[in-house]
Design a protein around this motif. Structure first.
Motif, mmCIF file in Angstrom:
data_model
loop_
_atom_site.group_PDB
_atom_site.id
_atom_site.type_symbol
_atom_site.label_atom_id
_atom_site.label_comp_id
_atom_site.label_asym_id
_atom_site.label_seq_id
_atom_site.Cartn_x
_atom_site.Cartn_y
_atom_site.Cartn_z
ATOM 1 N N THR A 1 2.537 -8.114 -0.837
ATOM 2 C CA THR A 1 3.186 -7.873 0.449
ATOM 3 C C THR A 1 3.695 -6.432 0.512
ATOM 4 O O THR A 1 3.458 -5.700 1.473
ATOM 5 N N SER A 2 4.386 -6.037 -0.527
ATOM 6 C CA SER A 2 4.966 -4.701 -0.514
ATOM 7 C C SER A 2 3.866 -3.641 -0.551
ATOM 8 O O SER A 2 3.992 -2.578 0.054
ATOM 9 N N TYR A 3 2.766 -3.957 -1.212
ATOM 10 C CA TYR A 3 1.670 -2.986 -1.289
ATOM 11 C C TYR A 3 1.042 -2.780 0.091
ATOM 12 O O TYR A 3 0.825 -1.649 0.525
ATOM 13 N N ALA A 4 0.770 -3.877 0.779
ATOM 14 C CA ALA A 4 0.158 -3.776 2.110
ATOM 15 C C ALA A 4 1.093 -3.042 3.070
ATOM 16 O O ALA A 4 0.653 -2.198 3.861
ATOM 17 N N LEU A 5 2.378 -3.356 3.001
ATOM 18 C CA LEU A 5 3.340 -2.680 3.886
ATOM 19 C C LEU A 5 3.357 -1.180 3.595
ATOM 20 O O LEU A 5 3.371 -0.355 4.509
ATOM 21 N N THR A 6 3.352 -0.837 2.313
ATOM 22 C CA THR A 6 3.380 0.564 1.934
ATOM 23 C C THR A 6 2.125 1.285 2.431
ATOM 24 O O THR A 6 2.204 2.350 3.035
ATOM 25 N N GLN A 7 0.982 0.660 2.223
ATOM 26 C CA GLN A 7 -0.274 1.242 2.694
ATOM 27 C C GLN A 7 -0.231 1.466 4.209
ATOM 28 O O GLN A 7 -0.636 2.513 4.696
ATOM 29 N N GLY A 8 0.284 0.490 4.907
ATOM 30 C CA GLY A 8 0.363 0.578 6.368
ATOM 31 C C GLY A 8 1.268 1.715 6.814
ATOM 32 O O GLY A 8 0.911 2.526 7.668
ATOM 33 N N MET A 9 2.436 1.800 6.220
ATOM 34 C CA MET A 9 3.398 2.833 6.620
ATOM 35 C C MET A 9 2.846 4.221 6.348
ATOM 36 O O MET A 9 3.008 5.132 7.141
ATOM 37 N N LYS A 10 2.171 4.348 5.211
ATOM 38 C CA LYS A 10 1.604 5.648 4.830
ATOM 39 C C LYS A 10 0.623 6.174 5.878
ATOM 40 O O LYS A 10 0.490 7.374 6.067
ATOM 41 N N LEU A 11 -0.076 5.225 6.530
ATOM 42 C CA LEU A 11 -1.062 5.623 7.533
ATOM 43 C C LEU A 11 -0.418 6.285 8.736
ATOM 44 O O LEU A 11 -1.025 7.103 9.404
#
Ligand SMILES: Cc1cc2nc3c(=O)[nH]c(=O)nc-3n(C[C@H](O)[C@H](O)[C@H](O)COP(=O)(O)OP(=O)(O)OC[C@H]3O[C@@H](n4cnc5c(N)ncnc54)[C@H](O)[C@@H]3O)c2cc1C
Ligand SMILES: Cc1cc2nc3c(=O)[nH]c(=O)nc-3n(C[C@H](O)[C@H](O)[C@H](O)COP(=O)(O)OP(=O)(O)OC[C@H]3O[C@@H](n4cnc5c(N)ncnc54)[C@H](O)[C@@H]3O)c2cc1C
Lengths: 262, 477
Positions: free
Chosen positions: A98-108
């Protein structure tokens, strides 16, 4: 202008205690979904900062397409933009995924100065996602934030509620805060914004958009947590009925409480 | 060994001598039956000793209906089982329940029903500890009666125990009795009958498909003129549509908002609501129930425009949707009634002769502005303070006087009598949804027609010739 991201989650409004007896997974079908109540104060904190110093408030949520409802709710409170992180391959995620996907999303989207999370969710209940996001981003993370003391150009000063003391911390941006419910009473959605929220765009971020497109890092596949069994706690119900007059009863209750604290 | 059914009154049963009217009654014994057999055993004993019985549900009534004046208290809170879910070939849905089930329990049970579409039972007098039996006996209404009407419409049948121990299942449309030259469904004798004709042990509730979308909007106003214009325009314009409807229009005045604000910190359900800004002098809460989101939004947009024309800032209007969030707004409206009751409870510690002084009068055909201005002028002239809140439809307002001492209480009582007389003369309703009970009896007897009272007395003699049930309610003992 300051850039703030708020992470929010859609959760079932209540469980009625219904679980699949075989798998132990909570049955969510047909239940009303709401915005995790602990995330409301995080949204409120972002909006208060926006009112005070000006900021762009972006909302991130990972979930199925119906989770866009919580972004609309954040819009009707005053959030500026919303991103739904959603993909078949994201489902079944544990804290890590969950935290990985959120981080990836925010980075975009942006390099955020401040990321705000709630204390925990009411369904997963782990209170781990926020810390994990901070770890992925290699930024400082402060839990149990009960007050925003000051907002400076390159840092934010907050009160943190520790077990026996309140600590005041000055943290440089970028950073992540998990706020306690007591930080602010969240505002209620405004009619004007609520009506407007239906016409406001929600961007969907899926696997193809992410920098890391390796399916195995997301969702069930990317979740090392293995649930062996979930079972209701065996409750030992003790019910002692005491009949005394009010003065004696009050004394007795006090005694019981004092004994608990011992 | 058989369990004990009847207990002598002791200090621990003190709370059963009162309800939300804050009247204090008297009784010699009390029982909490769990089945019809137990009820029969209790009433047979009482009948043999000529002891009258006061029936109780949740004790949330506000006119003292369930406050005993003497004899035995039969409390039904342990009869709260769900008996049967019925779906007819035409698709109508019914739920047969024991009468002591509370609204809170009922909602949970309905949620658990295995039915394709979500269902609900419309009557909702906001107090979730009220029982279905009490709601039926008061023919209570609650805020969304603006759309759904009164409880009567949602009760299909009842099981009744009479004074002589006979039990009868009564279904709507089966038996008619003469009443004031018309015909009345026998079932409707018990609905709104305030427990004067028999004990309802079971009720068959008519469930309705639950609206897919619900919105609750609170509009705030800085000037009285503006809120009055808004209320009057809401009644004038017909906003009801096929796919979405206004279900509730509720007014809350400044004094009430201030009382809520004062107590908010101690009321768990209200603690999490933001404060209402002090510059507002009134709010109007509107609930929209709908089947299609677009239709519902259409109404919301019209409302927004109407409110803005009356200088209510729609940026500051609260708008919520979904059951959980709507509950927050309902809690606020409920808080209005609760705060006035708490005020009386507190003042009674100093002056026990004081009881609740609240109206339940409605007057159709006049403007909202003229009705409320009349109340406010009278209150001001007497130097009193009062909370005014309630249903905009039918100008059905609850004026609750907040007396600081016995002298003010007496003044308030005189005002209530004066209003009852005036509204009675204008063919308004003096008692609309809370029942008559003991607290409103003198006002009721003063304003109801002689024929009506005589008809009630005749029915009482027919259905309860030995005057066993609820002595002191509605008519003289
Ligand atoms: C033993 C166990 C078994 C589980 N099994 C499953 C399972 O089989 N299937 C399954 O789907 N889940 C399962 N979960 C739940 C899943 O692990 C968590 O829901 C998920 O990792 C998020 O963690 P959390 O809900 O505990 O969030 P917390 O860490 O409590 O949340 C803290 C904050 O992080 C943010 N946040 C958390 N989740 C999101 C999100 N989705 N989007 C945006 N922000 C968010 C919010 O700001 C929130 O306030 C299980 C959990 C446990 C403990
Ligand atoms: C804060 C607050 C807000 C309220 N708001 C509203 C509102 O908006 N609209 C509205 O209409 N009402 C409202 N009410 C009052 C509402 O009418 C009562 O709560 C409810 O109708 C009474 O239910 P009860 O189970 O508490 O009955 P009780 O108070 O216990 O009894 C009421 C009457 O019913 C009789 N009775 C009860 N059960 C039976 C039975 N099984 N058989 C025969 N007789 C029986 C009793 O003898 C008594 O005469 C409010 C009350 C409160 C406290």
């Amino acid at each position: 202008m300051m850039k703030i991201a708020v992470c929010i989650k859609q959760v079932p409004a209540y469980s009625d205690g219904m679980m699949d007896p075989k798998t132990g997974v909570m049955l969510r079908d047909g239940l009303e979904s709401i915005l995790n109540v602990y995330d409301l104060p995080a949204i409120e904190t972002a909006l208060k900062i926006k009112e005070e110093v000006g900021a762009d408030v972006h909302i991130f949520t990972m979930g199925p397409s119906k989770a866009s409802a919580v972004i609309r709710e954040a819009y009707s409170m005053g959030a500026d933009r919303g991103y739904l992180i959603s993909d078949k391959s994201f489902s079944g995620a544990d804290v890590l995924a969950t935290s990985y996907a959120l981080t990836q999303g925010m980075k975009l989207v942006e390099d955020y100065d401040l990321i705000l999370c709630g204390k925990q969710t009411t369904d997963g209940d782990t209170a781990q996602v926020s810390g994990a996001i901070a770890k992925w981003l290699k930024i400082p993370h402060v839990n149990w934030v009960t007050k925003i003391v000051g907002i400076e150009k390159d840092s934010i000063t907050v009160s943190q509620m520790m077990e026996e003391e309140i600590v005041t911390l000055k943290i440089p941006y970028p950073c992540l805060l998990s706020v306690e419910p007591s930080i602010f009473i969240p505002r209620l959605p405004s009619l004007k914004l609520k009506i407007g929220s239906k016409k406001k765009k929600i961007e969907v971020l899926s696997l193809v958009d992410m920098e890391d497109k390796e399916e195995g890092n997301y969702g069930l596949a990317g979740s090392p947590t293995k649930v062996e069994r979930i079972f209701p706690v065996h409750r030992t119900e003790q019910q002692k009925i005491i009949e005394k007059d009010s003065r004696e009863a009050a004394k007795y209750i006090l005694e019981v409480i004092e004994n608990i604290n011992k | 060994m058989k369990r004990q059914l009847i207990y002598p009154m002791e200090e621990k049963y003190q709370e059963y001598l009162s309800d939300e009217s804050k009247m204090m009654g008297k009784a010699n014994s009390i029982s909490f039956p769990q089945s019809e057999e137990e009820i029969l055993e209790i009433i047979t004993k009482m009948r043999k000793s000529h002891i009258p019985i006061t029936v109780q549900g949740g004790k949330t009534g506000i006119t003292g209906c369930a406050v005993p004046s003497k004899g035995h208290i039969l409390n039904l809170s342990n009869m709260n089982r769900v008996k049967e879910f019925i779906k007819t070939d035409e698709g109508n849905t019914f739920l047969r329940v024991e009468s002591g089930i509370t609204l809170l329990e009922l909602k949970k049970e309905i949620r658990r029903l295995k039915n394709q579409e979500a269902l609900f039972w419309p009557p909702d007098p906001t107090e979730s500890s009220a029982t279905v039996g009490g709601i039926a006996s008061c023919n209570a209404r609650g805020i969304s009666s603006y759309l759904y009407g009164d409880t009567r419409k949602y009760i299909e049948g009842a099981r009744v125990i009479h004074f002589d121990g006979t039990i009868k299942d009564i279904r709507r449309g089966e038996i008619a009795i003469p009443f004031l030259g018309f015909e009345k469904d026998l079932l409707d004798l018990y609905i709104g009958g305030e427990g004067m004709f028999g004990i309802l042990t079971e009720l068959t509730l008519k469930l309705q498909p639950k609206p897919k979308e619900i919105w609750g909007i609170s509009f705030f106003f800085e000037k009285k003129e503006d809120v009055f214009d808004f209320a009057d325009s809401l009644i004038r314009e017909n906003l009801q549509g096929e796919k979405a409807n206004l279900a509730a229009i509720e007014y809350i005045d400044k004094v009430t908002m201030d009382e809520i604000q004062k107590r908010k910190a101690f009321m768990t359900k209200l603690k999490e609501l933001p404060d209402i800004a002090p510059e507002f002098c009134a709010m109007v809460y509107i609930e929209i129930h709908g089947w299609e989101e677009e239709a519902l939004e259409g109404i919301a947009e019209v409302l927004m425009e109407m409110a803005e024309n009356c200088n209510s800032d729609s940026n500051r209007a609260w708008a919520l949707s979904g059951d959980t969030d709507i509950e927050k707004m309902k809690n606020l409206r409920h808080g209005a009634a609760e705060c006035t009751n708490l005020f009386i409870e507190k003042i009674r510690l100093k002056e026990p002769r004081i009881t609740k002084l609240g109206t339940d009068m409605s007057l159709e055909g006049e403007s909202f502005k003229s009705v409320i201005t009349k109340y406010e002028t009278d209150i001001e002239n007497e130097g009193l303070r009062a909370c005014i809140f309630g249903h905009v439809g039918g100008n059905h307002l609850h004026v609750n006087i907040l007396p600081e001492n016995y002298e003010e209480y007496e003044k308030g009582r005189r005002l209530l009598k004066k209003w009852a007389k005036e509204i009675g003369e204008k063919k308004g309703k003096v008692v609309t949804e809370h029942g008559v009970g003991k607290l409103k009896k003198s006002i009721f007897l003063q304003t109801a027609s002689r024929d009506y009272i005589e008809e009630l007395e005749r029915l009482k003699n027919t259905y309860d010739p030995i005057k066993m049930w609820n002595p002191g309610n509605m008519i003289e003992e």
